[in-house]
Write a protein that holds these residues in place. Structure first.
Motif, PDB file in Angstrom:
ATOM      1  N   ALA A 111       0.811  -1.219   0.000  1.00 24.42           N
ATOM      2  CA  ALA A 111       0.000   0.000   0.000  1.00 24.42           C
ATOM      3  C   ALA A 111       0.844   1.269   0.000  1.00 24.42           C
ATOM      4  O   ALA A 111       0.398   2.308  -0.491  1.00 24.42           O
ATOM      5  CB  ALA A 111      -0.935  -0.003   1.205  1.00 24.42           C
ATOM      6  N   GLU A 112       2.059   1.199   0.559  1.00 20.68           N
ATOM      7  CA  GLU A 112       2.883   2.395   0.704  1.00 20.68           C
ATOM      8  C   GLU A 112       4.007   2.499  -0.324  1.00 20.68           C
ATOM      9  O   GLU A 112       4.662   3.540  -0.421  1.00 20.68           O
ATOM     10  CB  GLU A 112       3.491   2.445   2.115  1.00 20.68           C
ATOM     11  N   ALA A 113       4.247   1.446  -1.084  1.00 24.24           N
ATOM     12  CA  ALA A 113       5.347   1.460  -2.055  1.00 24.24           C
ATOM     13  C   ALA A 113       5.013   2.362  -3.248  1.00 24.24           C
ATOM     14  O   ALA A 113       3.855   2.512  -3.625  1.00 24.24           O
ATOM     15  CB  ALA A 113       5.621   0.041  -2.546  1.00 24.24           C
ATOM     16  N   ASP A 114       6.032   2.961  -3.827  1.00 27.82           N
ATOM     17  CA  ASP A 114       5.810   3.685  -5.082  1.00 27.82           C
ATOM     18  C   ASP A 114       6.340   2.893  -6.276  1.00 27.82           C
ATOM     19  O   ASP A 114       6.168   3.297  -7.421  1.00 27.82           O
ATOM     20  CB  ASP A 114       6.414   5.090  -5.035  1.00 27.82           C
ATOM     21  N   GLN A 115       6.965   1.739  -5.982  1.00 29.19           N
ATOM     22  CA  GLN A 115       7.363   0.815  -7.048  1.00 29.19           C
ATOM     23  C   GLN A 115       7.257  -0.612  -6.510  1.00 29.19           C
ATOM     24  O   GLN A 115       7.775  -0.922  -5.441  1.00 29.19           O
ATOM     25  CB  GLN A 115       8.792   1.088  -7.505  1.00 29.19           C
ATOM     26  N   ARG A 166      -5.744   4.732  -7.612  1.00 27.51           N
ATOM     27  CA  ARG A 166      -5.691   5.937  -6.798  1.00 27.51           C
ATOM     28  C   ARG A 166      -4.977   7.051  -7.564  1.00 27.51           C
ATOM     29  O   ARG A 166      -4.440   6.832  -8.657  1.00 27.51           O
ATOM     30  CB  ARG A 166      -5.003   5.656  -5.472  1.00 27.51           C
ATOM     31  N   GLU A 167      -4.959   8.236  -6.978  1.00 27.40           N
ATOM     32  CA  GLU A 167      -4.431   9.410  -7.683  1.00 27.40           C
ATOM     33  C   GLU A 167      -2.968   9.232  -8.084  1.00 27.40           C
ATOM     34  O   GLU A 167      -2.565   9.588  -9.189  1.00 27.40           O
ATOM     35  CB  GLU A 167      -4.582  10.647  -6.804  1.00 27.40           C
ATOM     36  N   LYS A 168      -2.163   8.681  -7.186  1.00 27.97           N
ATOM     37  CA  LYS A 168      -0.751   8.443  -7.491  1.00 27.97           C
ATOM     38  C   LYS A 168      -0.443   6.965  -7.280  1.00 27.97           C
ATOM     39  O   LYS A 168       0.086   6.570  -6.247  1.00 27.97           O
ATOM     40  CB  LYS A 168       0.149   9.307  -6.608  1.00 27.97           C
ATOM     41  N   PRO A 169      -0.766   6.138  -8.263  1.00 26.29           N
ATOM     42  CA  PRO A 169      -0.542   4.692  -8.106  1.00 26.29           C
ATOM     43  C   PRO A 169       0.939   4.347  -8.190  1.00 26.29           C
ATOM     44  O   PRO A 169       1.734   5.090  -8.769  1.00 26.29           O
ATOM     45  CB  PRO A 169      -1.306   4.095  -9.294  1.00 26.29           C
ATOM     46  N   PRO A 170       1.322   3.224  -7.610  1.00 27.24           N
ATOM     47  CA  PRO A 170       2.718   2.784  -7.730  1.00 27.24           C
ATOM     48  C   PRO A 170       2.984   2.262  -9.140  1.00 27.24           C
ATOM     49  O   PRO A 170       2.052   1.973  -9.904  1.00 27.24           O
ATOM     50  CB  PRO A 170       2.796   1.650  -6.709  1.00 27.24           C
ATOM     51  N   LEU A 171       4.241   2.157  -9.479  1.00 29.54           N
ATOM     52  CA  LEU A 171       4.628   1.465 -10.696  1.00 29.54           C
ATOM     53  C   LEU A 171       4.612  -0.026 -10.397  1.00 29.54           C
ATOM     54  O   LEU A 171       5.287  -0.481  -9.470  1.00 29.54           O
ATOM     55  CB  LEU A 171       6.024   1.889 -11.146  1.00 29.54           C
ATOM     56  N   LEU A 172       3.843  -0.786 -11.145  1.00 28.28           N
ATOM     57  CA  LEU A 172       3.785  -2.245 -10.997  1.00 28.28           C
ATOM     58  C   LEU A 172       4.488  -2.862 -12.197  1.00 28.28           C
ATOM     59  O   LEU A 172       4.040  -2.716 -13.335  1.00 28.28           O
ATOM     60  CB  LEU A 172       2.331  -2.715 -10.922  1.00 28.28           C
ATOM     61  N   TRP A 173       5.588  -3.557 -11.925  1.00 23.07           N
ATOM     62  CA  TRP A 173       6.410  -4.143 -13.005  1.00 23.07           C
ATOM     63  C   TRP A 173       6.576  -5.627 -12.691  1.00 23.07           C
ATOM     64  O   TRP A 173       7.248  -6.003 -11.743  1.00 23.07           O
ATOM     65  CB  TRP A 173       7.754  -3.441 -13.069  1.00 23.07           C
ATOM     66  N   VAL A 174       5.941  -6.459 -13.504  1.00 20.18           N
ATOM     67  CA  VAL A 174       5.893  -7.891 -13.225  1.00 20.18           C
ATOM     68  C   VAL A 174       6.453  -8.687 -14.400  1.00 20.18           C
ATOM     69  O   VAL A 174       6.138  -8.417 -15.565  1.00 20.18           O
ATOM     70  CB  VAL A 174       4.444  -8.352 -12.962  1.00 20.18           C
ATOM     71  N   THR A 202      -2.042  -3.514 -19.647  1.00 22.68           N
ATOM     72  CA  THR A 202      -0.867  -3.071 -20.405  1.00 22.68           C
ATOM     73  C   THR A 202      -1.038  -1.654 -20.952  1.00 22.68           C
ATOM     74  O   THR A 202      -0.051  -1.011 -21.309  1.00 22.68           O
ATOM     75  CB  THR A 202      -0.565  -4.020 -21.579  1.00 22.68           C
ATOM     76  N   ALA A 203      -2.281  -1.177 -21.006  1.00 21.02           N
ATOM     77  CA  ALA A 203      -2.525   0.186 -21.502  1.00 21.02           C
ATOM     78  C   ALA A 203      -2.169   1.241 -20.464  1.00 21.02           C
ATOM     79  O   ALA A 203      -2.030   2.426 -20.787  1.00 21.02           O
ATOM     80  CB  ALA A 203      -3.990   0.341 -21.913  1.00 21.02           C
ATOM     81  N   SER A 204      -2.014   0.829 -19.203  1.00 24.32           N
ATOM     82  CA  SER A 204      -1.691   1.774 -18.141  1.00 24.32           C
ATOM     83  C   SER A 204      -0.209   2.114 -18.159  1.00 24.32           C
ATOM     84  O   SER A 204       0.637   1.216 -18.230  1.00 24.32           O
ATOM     85  CB  SER A 204      -2.064   1.194 -16.772  1.00 24.32           C
ATOM     86  N   PRO A 205       0.143   3.403 -18.080  1.00 24.06           N
ATOM     87  CA  PRO A 205       1.565   3.770 -18.029  1.00 24.06           C
ATOM     88  C   PRO A 205       2.240   3.345 -16.730  1.00 24.06           C
ATOM     89  O   PRO A 205       3.471   3.374 -16.636  1.00 24.06           O
ATOM     90  CB  PRO A 205       1.524   5.299 -18.161  1.00 24.06           C
ATOM     91  N   ARG A 206       1.445   2.943 -15.726  1.00 22.21           N
ATOM     92  CA  ARG A 206       2.000   2.546 -14.430  1.00 22.21           C
ATOM     93  C   ARG A 206       2.053   1.028 -14.279  1.00 22.21           C
ATOM     94  O   ARG A 206       2.327   0.534 -13.177  1.00 22.21           O
ATOM     95  CB  ARG A 206       1.177   3.154 -13.289  1.00 22.21           C
ATOM     96  N   VAL A 207       1.785   0.303 -15.349  1.00 23.62           N
ATOM     97  CA  VAL A 207       1.860  -1.163 -15.308  1.00 23.62           C
ATOM     98  C   VAL A 207       2.758  -1.644 -16.441  1.00 23.62           C
ATOM     99  O   VAL A 207       2.550  -1.290 -17.600  1.00 23.62           O
ATOM    100  CB  VAL A 207       0.469  -1.820 -15.432  1.00 23.62           C
ATOM    101  N   ARG A 208       3.750  -2.436 -16.086  1.00 26.49           N
ATOM    102  CA  ARG A 208       4.625  -3.050 -17.085  1.00 26.49           C
ATOM    103  C   ARG A 208       4.576  -4.559 -16.883  1.00 26.49           C
ATOM    104  O   ARG A 208       4.888  -5.053 -15.804  1.00 26.49           O
ATOM    105  CB  ARG A 208       6.065  -2.559 -16.931  1.00 26.49           C
ATOM    106  N   LEU A 209       4.193  -5.262 -17.922  1.00 25.78           N
ATOM    107  CA  LEU A 209       4.131  -6.717 -17.869  1.00 25.78           C
ATOM    108  C   LEU A 209       5.085  -7.297 -18.896  1.00 25.78           C
ATOM    109  O   LEU A 209       5.117  -6.859 -20.049  1.00 25.78           O
ATOM    110  CB  LEU A 209       2.710  -7.202 -18.162  1.00 25.78           C
ATOM    111  N   GLN A 210       5.844  -8.291 -18.465  1.00 23.23           N
ATOM    112  CA  GLN A 210       6.712  -9.023 -19.369  1.00 23.23           C
ATOM    113  C   GLN A 210       6.475 -10.517 -19.193  1.00 23.23           C
ATOM    114  O   GLN A 210       6.207 -10.979 -18.070  1.00 23.23           O
ATOM    115  CB  GLN A 210       8.184  -8.704 -19.097  1.00 23.23           C
TER     116      GLN A 210
END
Length: 288
Positions: A111-115, A166-174, A202-210
């Protein structure tokens, strides 16, 4: 939070305050034993306070601040206000009837991470699961649990996903193993809907999937799933979490965390690039 097993339900704010107490103590040149004598507790209690392994008692903290040389009342009041806030239960407290203690720490970190970076060899990450997929996975992992408990756990999983909107979501990179997408979870329509959900993500700039294809061969993280959390607060180092069948181990020591980070970096280089993920997902979705 110390390296190794999870230390109770430590919240991120408690971790920050513990680190600040440690910095103040060390700057004042006061030992664990000296601080402990002032409170009439054991030196182990002071260590646990600094590592967020116990709750912070307002009277104890106030006395320590004065011993450590904090004399400005406004500073003391502000610190104690944060202590009271840290002692308040998080939003996930309403799920305490089904939430394991080890996972409470995970949800707080998440909940508190930004990445948030992760490797998932078995399932779609919880933050991206559909309701039907989540229910199927949880039933498989808890075959003897009553339906009401599964429903509560699904509700918790969906509530966790709100951090992505949320307004400032974390970067999720999986990085997901291809096995995640090939293993049938529930009926075909469940998997098709889950694939569609991943394509949307994948359309979200805050989500990276590989996707780590079978053809990539062996890679550094074939031992199991793990997460790596990074925070916007300077007091907090990165925290890695390695999951097992009955719990998780948390690591915050530099050398340990570096090992997880290096494994992820190597996998990101081996896995299909982010811009290819949507096409991979679409092709697999058509096969279901």
């Amino acid at each position: 939070m110390a390296s190794g097993q999870a230390s109770g339900a430590a919240t991120v704010l408690r971790l920050v305050l513990g680190k600040r107490l440690q910095d103040l103590r060390e700057a004042a040149g006061i030992s664990f034993e000296e601080a402990a004598r002032a409170l009439d507790v054991t030196h182990a209690t002071i260590r646990r306070m600094e590592k967020a392994q116990v709750g912070l008692k307002v009277p104890y903290v106030e006395k320590l601040l004065r011993i450590f040389g904090v004399t400005e009342q406004r500073e003391i009041d502000a610190f104690l206000g944060l202590v009271r806030e840290a002692n308040q239960p998080g939003w996930w407290h309403r799920y305490r009837d089904v939430l394991p203690e080890w996972f409470t720490a995970f949800v707080s970190l998440e909940a508190e991470a930004d990445q948030i970076r992760a490797y998932e060899p078995h399932y779609v990450p919880g933050l991206l699961q559909t309701e039907a997929y989540a229910a199927t996975v949880l039933r498989a992992g808890m075959p003897h649990a009553p339906a009401a408990e599964i429903d509560r756990l699904v509700a918790l999983r969906l509530a966790r996903q709100e951090l992505l909107t949320r307004e400032k979501p974390p970067l999720l990179w999986v990085v997901m193993d291809e096995t995640v997408l090939r293993r049938p979870i529930g009926r075909p329509d469940v998997m098709r809907a889950q694939i569609s959900r991943l394509i949307e993500a994948t359309a979200s700039p805050r989500v990276r999937l590989q996707v780590m294809p079978f053809s990539a061969g062996p890679h550094p993280a074939m031992y199991g799933p793990f997460h790596l959390f990074r925070f916007p607060l300077p007091e907090l180092s990165d925290v890695a979490c390695a999951e097992s069948l009955v719990g998780a181990a948390y690591f915050d020591q530099r050398d340990d965390v570096s090992g997880f980070r290096e494994a992820l970096d190597r996998m990101c280089a081996q896995a299909a690039p982010v811009h290819r993920t949507e096409a991979i997902l679409s092709a697999i979705g058509k096969e279901i």
